[in-house]
Design an enzyme around this catalytic site. Structure first.
Site, PDB file in Angstrom:
ATOM      1  N   SER A  99      37.265 -11.538  13.624  1.00  0.00           N
ATOM      2  CA  SER A  99      36.735 -10.087  13.690  1.00  0.00           C
ATOM      3  C   SER A  99      36.797  -9.541  12.548  1.00  0.00           C
ATOM      4  O   SER A  99      37.581 -10.144  11.556  1.00  0.00           O
ATOM      5  CB  SER A  99      37.686  -9.324  14.620  1.00  0.00           C
ATOM      6  OG  SER A  99      37.803  -7.952  14.533  1.00  0.00           O
ATOM      7  N   TYR A 140      46.305  -7.590  17.972  1.00  0.00           N
ATOM      8  CA  TYR A 140      45.052  -8.229  17.768  1.00  0.00           C
ATOM      9  C   TYR A 140      44.898  -8.494  16.367  1.00  0.00           C
ATOM     10  O   TYR A 140      44.214  -9.375  15.937  1.00  0.00           O
ATOM     11  CB  TYR A 140      44.045  -7.262  18.327  1.00  0.00           C
ATOM     12  CG  TYR A 140      42.698  -7.642  18.444  1.00  0.00           C
ATOM     13  CD1 TYR A 140      42.144  -8.452  19.338  1.00  0.00           C
ATOM     14  CD2 TYR A 140      41.684  -7.133  17.222  1.00  0.00           C
ATOM     15  CE1 TYR A 140      40.714  -8.865  19.341  1.00  0.00           C
ATOM     16  CE2 TYR A 140      40.417  -7.430  17.383  1.00  0.00           C
ATOM     17  CZ  TYR A 140      39.907  -8.247  18.429  1.00  0.00           C
ATOM     18  OH  TYR A 140      38.669  -8.753  18.334  1.00  0.00           O
TER      19      TYR A 140
END
Ligand code: BGC
Length: 268
Positions: free
Chosen positions: A156, A169
């Site tokens: 990401s 995350y």
């Protein structure tokens, strides 16, 4: 040019993917599903890993088979070593080997750091970071036997970019960034390339809450220089290129696909 010719040309974009055995984790929805379908179109043999949604996984298998491809659904929790081992041995037993592994399975949980439950942290790290560790180890042991293979981690932009509310995350994706760099060095002598793909905001179920709220969606689009969210197929095309022999000199790095989001100084 007839439609049939156009279709065939598109299907054979990366000829080296033909008959490659590609395992994709979390392939029953979102980016994983798009990668599976695109790999099927490129004539790869695709393993659809899923957890707890057999119907969705079978639907992806059917889509690929209806397009004359080969696909197989295998359930496994990527954070459990025995289940991962089973998934890889099943793949080898049924399709002969693993040529490409796409570590795509991922979850995210939003909450302010001061209130973040320990269980959320554990779960996000288990799926997003320990999962790629376990799957890569199991697949790379098979790849090393033939001295050839490719591992692609769907990371990401948040492997680098802070994202308030998503501390677990970010920690997992930051860890995945280093795992890619470390494993690229450890696995290079075994002929295995390791590459991260870092998507920005993509039109998938993980972003449903933001994308279904017009105000939030507008705020997000304002953060993206190209002025739109990406489509899963755009990520899938990139992954197919990286998995093909055309990308054989790429390893130990991250390819960002984010419409310019990383370079925008905004509220993210
Ligand atoms: C996250 C999305 C987020 C995007 C851009 C992705 O990794 O899963 O929730 O919209 O990054 O911030």
């Amino acid at each position: 040019m007839s439609t049939i010719t156009a279709h065939v040309e598109q299907a054979n974009e990366y000829k080296s993917l033909k008959d490659k055995v590609v395992v994709i984790t979390g392939a029953s929805s979102g980016i994983g599903r798009a990668i599976a379908i695109e790999m099927g179109r490129q004539s790869a043999k695709v393993v659809i890993n899923y957890l707890g949604k057999p119907d969705a996984a079978e639907e992806v298998v059917r889509d690929i088979e209806n397009d004359h491809g080969t696909a197989l659904a295998i359930e496994a929790d990527v954070s459990k070593s025995d289940q991962v081992q089973h998934m890889i041995s099943q793949t080898v037993a049924q399709l002969g080997r693993v040529d490409v592994l796409v570590n795509n399975a991922g979850i995210e949980k939003e909450s302010p750091f001061l209130e973040k439950p320990e269980s959320d942290f554990d779960m996000v790290i288990a799926v997003n970071l320990k999962g790629p560790f376990l799957c890569t180890q199991a697949a790379a042991r098979d790849m090393a036997k033939r001295r050839k293979g490719t591992i692609i981690n769907i990371s990401s932009v948040h492997e680098d970019l802070p994202f308030p509310g998503y501390s677990a995350y970010c920690a997992a994706k930051g860890g995945l960034r280093m795992l890619c760099r470390d494993l690229a060095l450890e696995l290079a002598p075994h002929g295995v390339n390791v590459i991260n793909v870092a998507p920005g905001a993509i039109n998938t179920p993980i972003n449903e809450r933001t994308l279904s709220d017009p105000e939030k969606k507008l705020a997000l689009k304002r953060e993206i220089p190209l002025g739109r969210v990406g489509e899963p197929q755009e990520v899938a095309k990139l992954v197919c290129y990286l998995a093909s022999d055309d990308a054989s000199y790429i390893t130990g790095t991250t390819i960002v696909i984010d419409g310019g989001l990383m370079h925008q100084t905004g509220s993210l």
